[in-house]
Design an enzyme around this catalytic site. Structure first.
Site, mmCIF file in Angstrom:
data_model
loop_
_atom_site.group_PDB
_atom_site.id
_atom_site.type_symbol
_atom_site.label_atom_id
_atom_site.label_comp_id
_atom_site.label_asym_id
_atom_site.label_seq_id
_atom_site.Cartn_x
_atom_site.Cartn_y
_atom_site.Cartn_z
ATOM 1 N N GLU A 284 41.626 28.133 84.169
ATOM 2 C CA GLU A 284 41.888 27.383 85.585
ATOM 3 C C GLU A 284 40.869 27.698 86.639
ATOM 4 O O GLU A 284 40.884 28.012 87.889
ATOM 5 C CB GLU A 284 43.236 28.112 86.059
ATOM 6 C CG GLU A 284 44.411 27.773 85.401
ATOM 7 C CD GLU A 284 45.710 28.696 85.858
ATOM 8 O OE1 GLU A 284 46.766 28.157 85.674
ATOM 9 O OE2 GLU A 284 45.605 29.738 86.465
HETATM 10 C C1 TNX Z 1 48.888 30.053 84.346
HETATM 11 S S1 TNX Z 1 48.177 30.803 81.591
HETATM 12 C C2 TNX Z 1 48.008 30.819 84.425
HETATM 13 C C3 TNX Z 1 48.348 32.055 84.931
HETATM 14 C C4 TNX Z 1 49.711 31.810 85.807
HETATM 15 C C5 TNX Z 1 50.623 31.382 84.934
HETATM 16 C C6 TNX Z 1 51.979 31.435 85.114
HETATM 17 C C7 TNX Z 1 47.022 31.058 82.292
HETATM 18 C C8 TNX Z 1 45.617 31.062 81.307
HETATM 19 N N1 TNX Z 1 46.911 30.943 83.538
HETATM 20 O O1 TNX Z 1 47.466 32.292 85.990
HETATM 21 O O2 TNX Z 1 49.949 33.149 85.951
HETATM 22 O O3 TNX Z 1 50.404 29.830 84.375
HETATM 23 O O4 TNX Z 1 53.100 30.916 84.158
#
Ligand code: TNX
Length: 472
Positions: A284
């Protein structure tokens, strides 16, 4: 009331081979003893204390290591006069002990179980960054996970809100970002000292669990930048963030300070981690230009290798050039991720954590009071009825290192919250990762799962009483 006698196959995850001998039953009585060869003594001690028995030479329950079995495999034979458990290694023996404990007692059903896992990596993740859980709580969670033969615990140790592992030389990381009010919505505080981290690793190792530490970068770094403003683009302080937004913070690819910090942290974490992996996050990075993202990873992905570890990263890292030993951790629910397919074709191993199947922080249904729903609602059957080798085009059985069930903690506050989201979906994912593909069956699973209800009730565990299961 007397518990109904178990069948030999009443085990989660379902063993690879079960041959019942219904005429035979071994009954554990107060004088029953456990014996073990020297290399199995620790596991024998674990079994004896779980059953309230003594370890003594020539015992009725005999534990041996048999190198002809697979390392994590075991063979359990129950007759009316003896129980013989052989493991390929002490770890295999430990999994056999979990099977034995699930079969209950005092009456053990007769027959032979021969068992070994489908995948070498069967993981669970706990997010200590959004909400900190203490050493005591993480230990209790490990105790729960091993019952289902989970052998890796991935700890998400850093994020925008908090930094949860002491790094000597960078004391403000934990002084500032492990302090009061650093959890989501201002809960907190907490961090692991290096001594506590070592303690957790030792506790896990005694239960044959490998800790996989994650230091998330180049995104999810607001807590690090709050502590050390030289890590921001303009060197100006950032404000503290305890909301649950993602994708706004980034280390700066074009700044040497970035790499001095990152290498110091990675070296420290590698040095104090006995397991073979270091997870570097990489997810992300919505505010990192894609060219910068690749520049950053080109310098950082080799660092775990430099300090003796294998790098794991969330699957966004597959956009970069990957070291040969790097592991790609698939998570987004999209059914096609061309970069992951390409990485698998180039021989990289993949861990499967599709959010719509394995994310324990997704709500079970619209009424669930904890959790999120961005990947959809995730019932028990949904977490069971899928296959990791069918999930992505070009990512078949031979590309898979294993499966993991992540639990993000934005909405969690207590160990009871952790248990509520973990049970009963973790057993479903554990069976996906352990049992032979062709043997898995939802009706069989839900029947076996139902029998855990009374046990969890008796242990005071706050599990979700899903309406998909006919609890007794
Ligand atoms: C996505 S899964 C994220 C996290 C959040 C999560 C909540 C991932 C690699 N990154 O930063 O906590 O969704 O479900």
């Amino acid at each position: 009331m007397r518990a109904q006698k178990k069948q030999l196959s009443d085990v989660i995850p379902l063993p690879a081979s079960v041959r019942p001998a219904p005429a035979a039953t071994f009954t554990i009585i107060s004088g029953t003893t456990v014996s073990a060869a020297a290399e199995a003594a620790a596991v024998a001690g674990h079994l004896a204390s779980a059953l309230g028995l003594e370890v003594a030479a020539g015992g009725d329950i005999r534990l041996v290591v048999d190198g002809s079995l697979e390392p994590e495999g075991y063979r359990l034979e129950i007759t009316s006069s003896a129980v013989t458990l052989a493991g390929g290694t002490p770890q295999g023996l430990f999994w056999g002990v979990q099977t034995l404990l699930q079969l209950g007692g005092p009456e053990l059903p007769g027959g032979v179980i021969e068992d070994a896992p489908r995948y070498p990596y069967r993981g669970a993740m706990l997010d200590l960054a959004r909400h900190f859980f203490s050493v005591q709580e993480v230990r209790a969670h490990i105790d729960l996970l091993v019952q289902f033969k989970i052998n890796h615990l991935h700890l998400h140790l850093t994020d925008d809100q908090g930094w949860r592992l002491e790094i000597p030389g960078w004391p403000r990381l934990t002084e500032v970002s492990g302090g009061a009010g650093t959890g989501v919505d201002g809960t907190g505080p907490g961090f692991l000292t290096l001594a506590e981290y070592a303690d957790l690793n030792a506790y896990a190792a005694e239960r044959f669990v490998t800790i996989v530490p994650e230091i998330d970068m180049p995104g999810h770094v607001n807590a690090a930048q709050l502590a050390y403003p030289e890590l921001t683009a303009d060197g100006q302080p950032v404000s503290q963030r305890t909301d649950a937004e993602v994708g706004y913070s980034s280390l700066v690819a074009g700044k040497e300070e970035t790499y001095a910090f990152v290498e110091d942290v990675i070296k420290t974490v590698c040095d104090v981690t006995p397991g073979p992996y270091l997870h570097i996050g990489g997810d992300e990075c919505l505010s990192t230009p894609s060219e910068d993202y690749r520049t950053f990873l080109a310098r950082v992905l080799p660092l775990p290798g430099k300090y003796g570890k294998r790098a794991i990263g969330w699957h966004e890292i597959a956009a970069a050039d990957l070291p040969e030993t790097a592991v790609v951790h698939y998570w987004r629910p999209e059914a096609d991720e061309p970069n992951v397919t390409r990485a698998a074709a180039a021989g990289r191993q993949i861990i499967m954590s599709p959010a719509d199947r394995t994310y324990l922080d997704m709500k079970y249904d619209a009424e669930t009071h904890l959790g999120l729903d961005w990947a959809g609602l995730l019932g028990v059957r949904q977490s069971y009825d899928w296959d990791p080798a069918d999930r992505l085009p070009g990512v078949g059985e031979e590309a898979l290192l294993g499966v993991e069930a992540p639990l993000w903690s934005e909405t969690l506050r207590t160990l009871a919250d952790v248990q509520y989201l973990t049970l009963p979906r973790l057993p479903a994912v554990a069976e996906v990762g352990w049992s032979p593909r062709g043997s898995r069956d939802w009706d069989s699973f839900r029947t076996r799962l139902a029998a855990f209800g009374p046990r969890w009730d008796a242990a005071g565990i706050a599990y979700h009483r899903s309406t998909e299961i006919d609890w007794p």
